[in-house]
Every structure is written in C-alpha cells, then in structure tokens.
Design a protein around this motif. Structure first.
Motif, PDB file in Angstrom:
ATOM      1  N   ILE B 147       0.844  -1.204   0.000  1.00 27.94           N
ATOM      2  CA  ILE B 147       0.000   0.000   0.000  1.00 27.94           C
ATOM      3  C   ILE B 147       0.875   1.247   0.000  1.00 27.94           C
ATOM      4  O   ILE B 147       0.641   2.195  -0.751  1.00 27.94           O
ATOM      5  CB  ILE B 147      -0.968   0.001   1.209  1.00 27.94           C
ATOM      6  N   ARG B 148       1.927   1.223   0.821  1.00 26.28           N
ATOM      7  CA  ARG B 148       2.842   2.373   0.851  1.00 26.28           C
ATOM      8  C   ARG B 148       3.480   2.595  -0.517  1.00 26.28           C
ATOM      9  O   ARG B 148       3.618   3.730  -0.976  1.00 26.28           O
ATOM     10  CB  ARG B 148       3.949   2.150   1.893  1.00 26.28           C
ATOM     11  N   GLN B 149       3.891   1.519  -1.165  1.00 30.49           N
ATOM     12  CA  GLN B 149       4.515   1.645  -2.484  1.00 30.49           C
ATOM     13  C   GLN B 149       3.535   2.250  -3.477  1.00 30.49           C
ATOM     14  O   GLN B 149       3.882   3.112  -4.284  1.00 30.49           O
ATOM     15  CB  GLN B 149       4.968   0.266  -2.968  1.00 30.49           C
ATOM     16  N   ARG B 161      14.987   6.402   3.346  1.00 30.52           N
ATOM     17  CA  ARG B 161      14.429   5.760   4.533  1.00 30.52           C
ATOM     18  C   ARG B 161      13.038   5.189   4.269  1.00 30.52           C
ATOM     19  O   ARG B 161      12.702   4.087   4.694  1.00 30.52           O
ATOM     20  CB  ARG B 161      14.345   6.825   5.635  1.00 30.52           C
ATOM     21  N   ASP B 162      12.210   5.969   3.537  1.00 34.31           N
ATOM     22  CA  ASP B 162      10.882   5.458   3.148  1.00 34.31           C
ATOM     23  C   ASP B 162      11.035   4.191   2.313  1.00 34.31           C
ATOM     24  O   ASP B 162      10.291   3.221   2.477  1.00 34.31           O
ATOM     25  CB  ASP B 162      10.110   6.497   2.306  1.00 34.31           C
ATOM     26  N   TYR B 163      11.999   4.250   1.387  1.00 36.91           N
ATOM     27  CA  TYR B 163      12.233   3.098   0.504  1.00 36.91           C
ATOM     28  C   TYR B 163      12.609   1.862   1.315  1.00 36.91           C
ATOM     29  O   TYR B 163      12.058   0.776   1.107  1.00 36.91           O
ATOM     30  CB  TYR B 163      13.343   3.452  -0.498  1.00 36.91           C
ATOM     31  N   LEU B 164      13.522   2.029   2.248  1.00 37.22           N
ATOM     32  CA  LEU B 164      13.976   0.872   3.037  1.00 37.22           C
ATOM     33  C   LEU B 164      12.837   0.312   3.884  1.00 37.22           C
ATOM     34  O   LEU B 164      12.691  -0.901   4.028  1.00 37.22           O
ATOM     35  CB  LEU B 164      15.169   1.268   3.915  1.00 37.22           C
ATOM     36  N   GLN B 165      12.024   1.206   4.420  1.00 34.74           N
ATOM     37  CA  GLN B 165      10.877   0.747   5.209  1.00 34.74           C
ATOM     38  C   GLN B 165       9.914  -0.062   4.330  1.00 34.74           C
ATOM     39  O   GLN B 165       9.402  -1.103   4.726  1.00 34.74           O
ATOM     40  CB  GLN B 165      10.147   1.957   5.809  1.00 34.74           C
ATOM     41  N   ARG B 166       9.706   0.449   3.126  1.00 26.19           N
ATOM     42  CA  ARG B 166       8.776  -0.176   2.213  1.00 26.19           C
ATOM     43  C   ARG B 166       9.243  -1.568   1.775  1.00 26.19           C
ATOM     44  O   ARG B 166       8.475  -2.528   1.819  1.00 26.19           O
ATOM     45  CB  ARG B 166       8.641   0.751   1.005  1.00 26.19           C
ATOM     46  N   LEU B 236       9.764   4.272  -7.299  1.00 19.59           N
ATOM     47  CA  LEU B 236      11.148   4.729  -7.134  1.00 19.59           C
ATOM     48  C   LEU B 236      11.903   3.719  -6.279  1.00 19.59           C
ATOM     49  O   LEU B 236      11.419   3.300  -5.229  1.00 19.59           O
ATOM     50  CB  LEU B 236      11.176   6.102  -6.465  1.00 19.59           C
ATOM     51  N   THR B 237      13.092   3.314  -6.760  1.00 17.23           N
ATOM     52  CA  THR B 237      13.906   2.363  -6.004  1.00 17.23           C
ATOM     53  C   THR B 237      15.269   2.964  -5.717  1.00 17.23           C
ATOM     54  O   THR B 237      15.568   4.086  -6.141  1.00 17.23           O
ATOM     55  CB  THR B 237      14.042   1.034  -6.773  1.00 17.23           C
ATOM     56  N   LEU B 238      16.097   2.218  -5.009  1.00 16.63           N
ATOM     57  CA  LEU B 238      17.361   2.766  -4.497  1.00 16.63           C
ATOM     58  C   LEU B 238      18.191   3.510  -5.551  1.00 16.63           C
ATOM     59  O   LEU B 238      18.633   4.639  -5.276  1.00 16.63           O
ATOM     60  CB  LEU B 238      18.175   1.640  -3.833  1.00 16.63           C
TER      61      LEU B 238
END
Lengths: 320, 320
Positions: B147-149, B161-166, B236-238
């Motif tokens: 859902i976040r993604q 940080r959002d990416y890593l959490q996701r 969006l990815t790393l």
C-alpha cells in the motif's frame, strides 16, 4: 423489530468486537488509517459476529476468545466485500462511497489483503487450531465460490444446482463457520457443534436468497445500490433461474444475456417482478430457514436458542 | 553455480514442497485447476522454502511440519505476485503469461485470495500457534508495504528511509518469517531463532535491492519483463533515490516524474546506467548481505550454516 433488539443476550457484548475494529484502525500510516475508517465504520449489522457469540452461549462462554473469532469472521467478510467492490467497480456500498471509488483499484486490492491478515491474526488469537483451520478452509471455499460466479457470468447454461453450490461457497460457508466456530471455541459437545454448523449453513443460504430477491424488489435507497445490479453484472440468481425454467423456449433473461442492452435489462427486471418467481424464491428461502431452525432441536430450550430462531425468521422478512 | 546445488542438505527435500503444490492443483473445478497450473508450475527457484528448511536444520528437523511451513511461505509469496500482476497489469512473469492476461482481473484477484487461503491452511497444519501468528503478522506487514509503495508512486518527496521501510515490509519481512518460522517449528533455542530472523530480514533486504538494480541493468530475456519496469510504474527504487540525492537541483528522474513520456523514461534509465549509483546500490546490498552472514555467528559451524552463507553471497551476484 429493530436489529438492536434481535441479538438478545449477546447484544451488549458486540461492543467488544467494535473495540477490536477501533484498535485496528489506529495505525501510524495516515492513508491506511483513512481507508480502514471507510471499511470498518460502515455501520454494518454485525450479524456474523452476533452469530458467533450466540453460538458460544451453548458452551463455556469465554468472551475474550469469542470476540476474537467474531472479529475475525467480520474482517474476513469485510475483506471479501472490498475485493468484490473492486471487481464490480462499485461506487457505493450501504449508500456510502467505496474505498475503490476514493483510492485506485490496486491499493484497494492490497487493503483487502491487509484485512485478511487481520482476520487471520484475530482467529490465531483464539489459540484454537480447529477454529484456525475452519477459517482457512472457509476462505478457500468462499474464494472458489466467487471464482465460479465470475466465470459463470452471462452464462445461461448454468442450473439452479450450480447456483446453490455457488452461494453455498460464497455466503453460507462463512455463516456455517461463524456458528460452528463459536461452538468449537466454547467446547460445546460435538453433536451441538454439528447442529450449529447446519444452522449457520442453512441460515446463510436463506440470507443469500433473500439478498438476491431484494436485488430485484428493493429500491436504491434501501439497498444502497441500483435494483437489478446482479443481472447488470451478468450474475444469475434464483429468480432468474426460476423464470428461465418456467419459460424455457423464450424468456426475457436469455434475451438480455443475448444483447445486454439497458432496455433488455429493464424488461428482464420487470418480467421477474411481475411473475410468481419471487414468491417461489421466497419459499425456497423459507425452506432453508426452517432447516436452520430444525438444526437447533438438539439444543437445550433456552432464551439464546429462541433468539437464534427469531433471528432466522427475521432475516427472511428483512427489507434491506 | 547452479541454484540446484545451492541448497545443500535440503535440496532433495524441496520435492516434498512441490508435492504439496501438486496436490493443491488437483481440484474438481476445471477453470480453477487451469489457473492454479499457471501459478504453481512456474519453475520458481523455491528460495523461500529452501530458507525455511535450512533454518529448520538448526533444531529438530521435523520435515513433515517444515514442508507445511515452506509451502505456506511460497503460497503467500505467490498470492502477492498474483495480486501484484493485477495491479501492474503485467502480461508476463518469468517470461510466461500471467493469470490476469488469460482471465479477467476480478477472477485473478479471487485466485490470489484462494492462494492466501491455502497458505493459511498449510501454516495451520504445523499445529504451531507461534508460526501461525508469524504468518498473519507478516501478511499485515507485506500488505502495508505494498500500500505504501502504491500510494507513493510518482512521488519524488520520498526518502531512502521510506524506501527501506517499504521493501522491509513488502519483501524482507517474508524472508525473515521463513527463517524465523523454520527455527520456531524446529524448537531451536531463542537466541538462534533471533539470529535466523536477522539473517532472513537482511537477506531479504539485499535480495530486493539486487532486484531493483536488475530492473535497470537486466535484459528482458533474463528478467521476463522490460528493463525500467519499476520507473514506468512510478515505483522509485534505491538507484533512483541515489541519483536524486547526487543531483538534487535537476535530474532525469524528477524530469521523468514531471512528464512521464517514454523519452524521459529512457533518459532516466540511461542516466542511472551510466552513473555510479548502481555500484553504490550494490554496496548497500553487500552491507545487508554481510549483516545477514554476521547474524549466523552464534550458530554451530556446520555445513548448513555454510550453505546459508553461500546462499547470501550468491543472491548478491545473481543476474536474474
């Protein structure tokens, strides 16, 4: 008769189920909280949780465990509604905007999955492997019922038997599990557990048939969706099958399936409304209802048993 | 190195997991059987089931219980892939047609639900409440990650940080559960269970980062999907985050998010490919991989521990 008076001795305990929903709504992530608020504050009648608690009354009424099961059953039901609404592209449910009308379809599918997860988590909190397996088996049967309904859309070669199998899967199985599960968690004797399962299954069949009748007879204000929605989506229900059976050569249902225009749809709805098939459908619902009540015979004659009898009769007469 | 040689002592036991899938595919209803055949005969690497079994090797290796958990984890993974493919409107996966390219979206959503049901049922067969709760908690975390993604798509205000959490939610959590669950079912000591969880989580983070790198570098034949698929869907990815961080004023990622043309997409992909951000991303994956291996320190120095170390190094170097 108000539904609030219908649940007898378990009426007040339903507040504990709503407390679980309130705690589920408390999440850190704002958009998720907003979505949960839409689906868990919908003012549903909590019929399935009430059946769990009533079934629990026939054994050792352990409220802490029973409310977990009750919440699980309602969450599972809600998850399937969320996925149904995506499938049907429904804009409203119970007169309120659906999640998929506010967020996109993919987010809504994931919200359904999130609700399944909570449903699985609540049933796991009963610490009762038998209840947990009931849950997973039921989800299997429900999903298969939905797949059958979807694959069969617009297909006039189906029979009433196919229809009964399908609603047994998508609807009655969860009612059966609500009642069986409540009895299992309360350590009721096996014959009573079996009786509660039968009660729930037949109750669910009657419930769904009445739902399918209301789809033809109800008005949009009561239903929260336009009349004839099932036919519009190609879902054939009992009244349509009976009409096709009564008029095998040529009938407005098959005419609609053949061209799917709004004029043909209106003609099909009117044909159902003005024929005896709605009465015949109601009689079949009555038969399932009678079987549900019959299943309660082995139980002690208590106020709770009477509540379950009254409830079965009530759902037969409901208007929405 | 062939993956078939990678799973060491548990390699042959994976056949028992495939037997469970074969029995799940045996259903009375033809269309459902055909769909299950598509999703359960896909020639996946069974990486997650292998991790369950390897984790089980550190305790009492009860294969009958472990294969249930292993099947459950893979079924849960498969269910989320099925729902992902609906969301992404993907036509192929691993170079083969997806279910949603053959059947309609709504049927496919229900197939995903059906797979969740089987996943829940298999984990219930472990008779282990702790493993069952791990399962439901994980599904919660995974769905929230998705859902976040989805909500964050095309949003350049996200942080690494959002990416890593996701990705922690949508990917690493299931790897963590595979490893923790295997150790739990095998009654391993608590410190080892904790170590396996850490190993699985960091392994999963490295795995997803490598996946996100391959989305930029891989070719369509290896990936089974076009390169740049993530960006195309607004994910969006790393590598994208690192490029935005290196060029905060103006960069081709933000230019693409602003107009979403295929020319801008190509420019963004080329900019990532020709910069150092892929190496930097790989270094982050390496760090997670090292942490995974570090987590195995408390374990006895066995051949199985070495297999787990080799596996972590292998996923870092994989090309598909």
């Amino acid at each position: 008769m108000k539904t609030t008076a219908l649940y007898g001795s378990v009426q007040d305990d339903l507040g504990k189920v709503e407390q679980i929903f309130d705690s589920i709504k408390q999440v850190d992530y704002g958009p998720l909280g907003a979505m949960l608020d839409i689906v868990l504050s919908g003012g549903g009648k909590l019929l399935r949780p009430a059946l769990v608690l009533l079934s629990g009354r026939i054994g050792n009424y352990n409220l802490d465990l029973l409310v977990r099961l009750a919440a699980s059953v309602e969450l599972l039901h809600t998850a399937t509604l969320v996925h149904d609404d995506v499938m049907d592209e429904a804009d409203t449910r119970r007169g309120r905007p659906t999640v998929n009308s506010v967020y996109n379809n993919s987010t809504t599918v994931m919200l359904g999955d999130y609700l399944f997860a909570h449903a699985a988590d609540e049933v796991a909190k009963t610490d009762n492997i038998r209840a947990i397996r009931l849950f997973s088996q039921t989800l299997k049967v429900m999903a298969q019922g939905e797949i059958r309904q979807d694959i069969a859309a617009y297909d006039s070669r189906q029979t009433i038997r196919d229809y009964l199998q399908r609603i047994g899967g998508k609807t009655a199985s969860l009612f059966a599990t609500a009642c069986e599960g409540g009895a299992v968690v309360s350590d009721a004797p096996e014959t009573w557990i079996e009786g509660m399962r039968e009660y729930g299954y037949n109750f669910g069949m009657a419930f769904q048939i009445v739902d399918d009748i209301l789809d033809f007879t109800g008005d949009e204000a009561d239903l929260g969706k336009p009349a004839g929605s099932d036919l519009l989506q190609g879902t054939l229900t009992l009244p349509s099958f009976l009409l096709m059976e009564n008029q095998p050569a040529a009938n407005p249902i098959q005419a609609y399936l053949g061209d799917r225009s709004s004029q043909r749809l209106d003609e099909a709805i009117q044909a159902v409304r003005s024929s005896e098939v709605l009465d015949d459908s109601h009689q079949m619902a009555r038969d399932f209802c009678d079987r549900a009540i019959e299943s309660l015979t082995p139980l002690d004659d208590t106020a709770d048993r009477q509540t379950m009898i009254d409830l079965a009769n009530y759902i037969l007469e409901r208007k929405s």
